[in-house]
Scaffold this motif. Sequence first.
Motif, mmCIF file in Angstrom:
data_model
loop_
_atom_site.group_PDB
_atom_site.id
_atom_site.type_symbol
_atom_site.label_atom_id
_atom_site.label_comp_id
_atom_site.label_asym_id
_atom_site.label_seq_id
_atom_site.Cartn_x
_atom_site.Cartn_y
_atom_site.Cartn_z
ATOM 1 N N HIS A 311 0.838 -1.207 0.000
ATOM 2 C CA HIS A 311 0.000 0.000 0.000
ATOM 3 C C HIS A 311 0.868 1.250 0.000
ATOM 4 O O HIS A 311 0.512 2.269 -0.645
ATOM 5 C CB HIS A 311 -0.925 -0.006 1.204
ATOM 6 N N GLY A 312 1.977 1.188 0.695
ATOM 7 C CA GLY A 312 2.887 2.336 0.717
ATOM 8 C C GLY A 312 3.487 2.633 -0.642
ATOM 9 O O GLY A 312 3.901 3.767 -0.920
ATOM 10 N N MET A 313 3.513 1.635 -1.515
ATOM 11 C CA MET A 313 4.025 1.812 -2.872
ATOM 12 C C MET A 313 2.891 2.148 -3.851
ATOM 13 O O MET A 313 3.124 2.263 -5.053
ATOM 14 C CB MET A 313 4.722 0.530 -3.338
ATOM 15 N N GLY A 314 1.686 2.288 -3.332
ATOM 16 C CA GLY A 314 0.543 2.596 -4.182
ATOM 17 C C GLY A 314 -0.018 1.386 -4.901
ATOM 18 O O GLY A 314 -0.751 1.533 -5.888
ATOM 19 N N ALA A 315 0.306 0.191 -4.424
ATOM 20 C CA ALA A 315 -0.140 -1.041 -5.075
ATOM 21 C C ALA A 315 -1.276 -1.689 -4.300
ATOM 22 O O ALA A 315 -1.360 -1.584 -3.068
ATOM 23 C CB ALA A 315 1.025 -2.021 -5.201
ATOM 24 N N ARG A 316 -2.136 -2.369 -5.032
ATOM 25 C CA ARG A 316 -3.203 -3.145 -4.417
ATOM 26 C C ARG A 316 -2.691 -4.534 -4.068
ATOM 27 O O ARG A 316 -1.755 -5.040 -4.699
ATOM 28 C CB ARG A 316 -4.403 -3.241 -5.363
ATOM 29 N N VAL A 317 -3.340 -5.172 -3.063
ATOM 30 C CA VAL A 317 -2.918 -6.498 -2.607
ATOM 31 C C VAL A 317 -4.077 -7.472 -2.793
ATOM 32 O O VAL A 317 -5.151 -7.287 -2.211
ATOM 33 C CB VAL A 317 -2.488 -6.487 -1.129
ATOM 34 N N ILE A 318 -3.836 -8.481 -3.610
ATOM 35 C CA ILE A 318 -4.856 -9.492 -3.895
ATOM 36 C C ILE A 318 -4.496 -10.752 -3.117
ATOM 37 O O ILE A 318 -3.412 -11.308 -3.288
ATOM 38 C CB ILE A 318 -4.910 -9.802 -5.407
ATOM 39 N N GLY A 319 -5.390 -11.203 -2.268
ATOM 40 C CA GLY A 319 -5.146 -12.403 -1.478
ATOM 41 C C GLY A 319 -5.769 -13.621 -2.138
ATOM 42 O O GLY A 319 -6.988 -13.694 -2.291
ATOM 43 N N ARG A 320 -4.942 -14.577 -2.534
ATOM 44 C CA ARG A 320 -5.414 -15.783 -3.232
ATOM 45 C C ARG A 320 -5.674 -16.904 -2.230
ATOM 46 O O ARG A 320 -4.806 -17.243 -1.415
ATOM 47 C CB ARG A 320 -4.396 -16.220 -4.272
ATOM 48 N N ILE A 321 -6.848 -17.484 -2.317
ATOM 49 C CA ILE A 321 -7.216 -18.629 -1.483
ATOM 50 C C ILE A 321 -7.518 -19.805 -2.394
ATOM 51 O O ILE A 321 -8.477 -19.757 -3.172
ATOM 52 C CB ILE A 321 -8.433 -18.320 -0.598
ATOM 53 N N VAL A 322 -6.707 -20.845 -2.316
ATOM 54 C CA VAL A 322 -7.000 -22.089 -3.034
ATOM 55 C C VAL A 322 -8.052 -22.810 -2.196
ATOM 56 O O VAL A 322 -7.752 -23.309 -1.110
ATOM 57 C CB VAL A 322 -5.736 -22.943 -3.216
ATOM 58 N N ALA A 323 -9.260 -22.859 -2.707
ATOM 59 C CA ALA A 323 -10.394 -23.267 -1.882
ATOM 60 C C ALA A 323 -10.474 -24.777 -1.651
ATOM 61 O O ALA A 323 -10.220 -25.267 -0.543
ATOM 62 C CB ALA A 323 -11.693 -22.750 -2.503
ATOM 63 N N PHE A 324 -10.818 -25.543 -2.669
ATOM 64 C CA PHE A 324 -11.201 -26.938 -2.435
ATOM 65 C C PHE A 324 -10.107 -27.959 -2.754
ATOM 66 O O PHE A 324 -10.285 -29.137 -2.463
ATOM 67 C CB PHE A 324 -12.489 -27.250 -3.203
ATOM 68 N N ARG A 325 -9.010 -27.536 -3.338
ATOM 69 C CA ARG A 325 -7.833 -28.407 -3.371
ATOM 70 C C ARG A 325 -7.056 -28.089 -2.095
ATOM 71 O O ARG A 325 -6.401 -27.055 -1.994
ATOM 72 C CB ARG A 325 -6.983 -28.151 -4.610
ATOM 73 N N TYR A 390 -10.448 -16.369 -5.230
ATOM 74 C CA TYR A 390 -10.533 -17.817 -5.068
ATOM 75 C C TYR A 390 -9.883 -18.530 -6.251
ATOM 76 O O TYR A 390 -9.989 -18.091 -7.404
ATOM 77 C CB TYR A 390 -11.988 -18.269 -4.981
ATOM 78 N N ASP A 391 -9.253 -19.657 -5.941
ATOM 79 C CA ASP A 391 -8.762 -20.560 -6.968
ATOM 80 C C ASP A 391 -9.232 -21.964 -6.588
ATOM 81 O O ASP A 391 -9.589 -22.212 -5.429
ATOM 82 C CB ASP A 391 -7.235 -20.508 -7.048
ATOM 83 N N TYR A 392 -9.247 -22.877 -7.551
ATOM 84 C CA TYR A 392 -9.742 -24.241 -7.322
ATOM 85 C C TYR A 392 -11.121 -24.222 -6.660
ATOM 86 O O TYR A 392 -11.412 -25.024 -5.784
ATOM 87 C CB TYR A 392 -8.761 -25.048 -6.482
ATOM 88 N N VAL A 393 -11.943 -23.283 -7.071
ATOM 89 C CA VAL A 393 -13.317 -23.247 -6.577
ATOM 90 C C VAL A 393 -14.153 -24.066 -7.570
ATOM 91 O O VAL A 393 -14.907 -23.543 -8.374
ATOM 92 C CB VAL A 393 -13.814 -21.791 -6.394
ATOM 93 N N ARG A 394 -13.981 -25.386 -7.451
ATOM 94 C CA ARG A 394 -14.542 -26.305 -8.431
ATOM 95 C C ARG A 394 -14.508 -27.718 -7.879
ATOM 96 O O ARG A 394 -13.947 -27.974 -6.818
ATOM 97 C CB ARG A 394 -13.734 -26.261 -9.732
ATOM 98 N N ARG A 395 -15.090 -28.635 -8.641
ATOM 99 C CA ARG A 395 -14.946 -30.050 -8.342
ATOM 100 C C ARG A 395 -13.721 -30.578 -9.078
ATOM 101 O O ARG A 395 -13.207 -29.922 -10.004
ATOM 102 C CB ARG A 395 -16.192 -30.819 -8.761
ATOM 103 N N PRO A 396 -13.229 -31.768 -8.720
ATOM 104 C CA PRO A 396 -12.126 -32.331 -9.494
ATOM 105 C C PRO A 396 -12.560 -32.595 -10.927
ATOM 106 O O PRO A 396 -13.719 -32.921 -11.187
ATOM 107 C CB PRO A 396 -11.819 -33.654 -8.770
ATOM 108 N N LYS A 415 -24.525 -25.252 -9.182
ATOM 109 C CA LYS A 415 -25.303 -24.349 -8.328
ATOM 110 C C LYS A 415 -24.689 -24.243 -6.945
ATOM 111 O O LYS A 415 -24.651 -23.161 -6.352
ATOM 112 C CB LYS A 415 -26.742 -24.844 -8.223
ATOM 113 N N SER A 416 -24.188 -25.345 -6.415
ATOM 114 C CA SER A 416 -23.567 -25.328 -5.097
ATOM 115 C C SER A 416 -22.339 -24.423 -5.083
ATOM 116 O O SER A 416 -22.142 -23.639 -4.145
ATOM 117 C CB SER A 416 -23.180 -26.755 -4.684
ATOM 118 N N ILE A 417 -21.523 -24.519 -6.115
ATOM 119 C CA ILE A 417 -20.335 -23.669 -6.213
ATOM 120 C C ILE A 417 -20.734 -22.197 -6.264
ATOM 121 O O ILE A 417 -20.144 -21.344 -5.588
ATOM 122 C CB ILE A 417 -19.508 -24.043 -7.454
ATOM 123 N N ALA A 418 -21.741 -21.868 -7.070
ATOM 124 C CA ALA A 418 -22.185 -20.473 -7.191
ATOM 125 C C ALA A 418 -22.708 -19.963 -5.856
ATOM 126 O O ALA A 418 -22.476 -18.797 -5.494
ATOM 127 C CB ALA A 418 -23.255 -20.355 -8.278
#
Length: 560
Positions: A311-325, A390-396, A415-418
Motif C-alpha cells: 500500500h505504501g508503494m501505491g499497489a493493491r494487494v490481492i489475497g489468493r485462497i486455493v479453496a477446495f484443493r 478464489y482458486d480451485y473453486v470447483r470439483r475435481p 449451483k452449489s459452487i455459485a
Amino acid sequence: MHDYSLETTRVDGVAAMSYRKEPSFENGRVNMRGKRLGTRFTVMAISVLVPVCAAVGAFAIQSSSGRLQVEGLSNKGVLGRADVSNPRLAITAEEGADLAELEVRLDGNPVHTHQTDDRLILDTPSLAEGKHELTATSHSGLPFLDDISRTFTVDTTAPKLRLSPARATGPGAPVTVRGRVEDAGQVKVSIAGAPVPVGDDGTFSRRLEKPPARIEVAATDAAGNVTREHVNAVAPFPLTRAAHLTAIGWSSPEVRDPVLQLVKGKKLNAVELDIKDENGEVGYDSSVPLAREIGAVKNRYDAHKAIDTLHGMGARVIGRIVAFRDPILAQASHHQGKDHRLVQAPDGSPYDGGHYGTLSFTNFADPEVRQYNIALAAEAAKLGFDDILYDYVRRPDGKLSTMRFPGLGDQTPEKSIAEFVADTQRRIQPEGKHLGVSVFGIAATRPTEIAQDIPAIAQHADYIAPMVYPSHWAVGEYGVASPNASPYEIVNRSLADFAKQVKGTRATIVPWLQDFSLGIHYGPTEVAAQIRAAAGDGMNSFLLWNAGAMYQGAALTTLR
C-alpha cells in the motif's frame, strides 16, 4: 296486527306454502315479521380455493336471502395470475338446505357442479382475461331465494418494471436504486423488501446505505401479479495489473524484490499474494481456529507488514485462497473420521484425485469446508487485503459418476459452487473488498466439466479470472490449430466468449495470462501478445502467472 310466518311443505313433490299468524308487540307498537319455518336455505359463500391467495381478502355479496362470499378477491374484484392458475368455486348453505336447488352460470353459460358433503363444487372452466359474471339462481323460485350475481375481472398481466443501473463507489458502498413502473396508481413497489413511494409518473428510488449483494425490486399490481427483478450494485473495478507471489516467495528477498521493482517502475500496480496455497498451507499467522487445529498455519510472512509495504508503494494487494484443493484439510479430516469433508468415490472411500493425489480435494458441498474458506476470506478482508481471489473453486476434473459429494443432495455441483461464492460475497462486501474467482478456460463452453457456471458465478463476484494460458488449450480449440504457438489468437477468441458469459452481471473479466514456458519458449513477445489480445476484448486488467515469480518486465508497458 299479526306476524305472518311462511311454512313450506311438499305434497306429491310439489312445494306448498302456508302462513301462520303470530302477534308481535314492540314498544307499544304492533309489527309484522316474516319468520321462515321448515326448510331453511341460505347461500353462505362462494369460495375461490386457491392456495396462495386466501389471505388476499374477501369480496362479499349481500342479499335478502343470505350472504355470498367470494374469497381470494381483492376489494376491487380482480383475479390475478395466481388466483386463476387452478380456480375452484364452492357454494355452501345453511344446514338442511338443498344445494341442488341452485343453478350456477358463468358468463351466461351453465357450470357443471357436484356436491361434496355440505359444499357444491363448481367445475370452473379456464378464466380468460377480462370481465366475467357469476350467477346463482334457485330452481324453486321461492320468494325468499333471491338471484345472486357478481362481476369480477381477470387480469394476469404482471407490471412492467424498468430499472436503472445502480452504481457504487466501491464494494459495500451506499447506492441508490432507481426505476419506473407502469400504471403507477395501481402498483406497489418494494426495494430490498421495504415499500417505497411511487410518483405519479411511475418513478421510484431508494438509497441503501449498506446494500446487499443483489438487490431485489418487486412490483405488485391490484390483482396480486408480481414482477421481480434484481439489480447489482456495480462498483467500478480498478485497473489491475498484477503478478503472482507465493507465501515462500514473499519471504525471500531474491524472489520478492524483482516483483517490487516492477511495481516501483509502474509496470505493475498490484501483487497477488497467497493466503492459502495448493498444499493447504496458510501463509501468515491466521487466527482461524480450524486452520490452527489442522496445522495449516505456517506463518511465512507478516500479513500486516506485507500489506503496508505494498500500500505504501501505491499497489493493491490481492489475497489468493486455493479453496477446495486442500491436502492438509483433507488428510486431517480423514484421520479424524470426518470423511464428509472429502470428495468421495462411489463406495464412500476418499476420491483418487489422479495427479493431485488421493487426499487432495475437499468437498465443496460440506458446510464445514465452505465455512473454513469463508472464514479465511473474512479474516483476510479485515487484515486489509484489497481483493479475495478464489482458486480451485470447483470439483475435481473427471467423470461425475466416479465422485460423491456428501450433503449435495439434489442440487447440481454448479449451483452449489455459485452459492458458495455468494456466501463469501455477503461476508466480505461489508468490508469494502472485491471478490474474484479463478476459472478454467473451458468453463465458458463446458461448465459442467468442473462445476463452474460462469453466468451464475458472475452474479456474485466482482470479477472472473479465466486461466486462458495458451499452453493449456487443446489443438483446434476456437479454430486455432496450435494454441500454444498462437498466443494472441487463442487468448483473444477465448476471452471474447467470457465477455459474453458475464454480460448483464456485476462481474468484469481479469484474465490470468501465461508468463512461463511449457512446450514452447515464451519470452516478452509472447507475453505481450496475450496482453494485447485481452485489450482487444476490452480487458486492460490482467494477472500474470509464473510459479517461480520470474516475470519479464520487457513485456509490460509503463502505467501512466
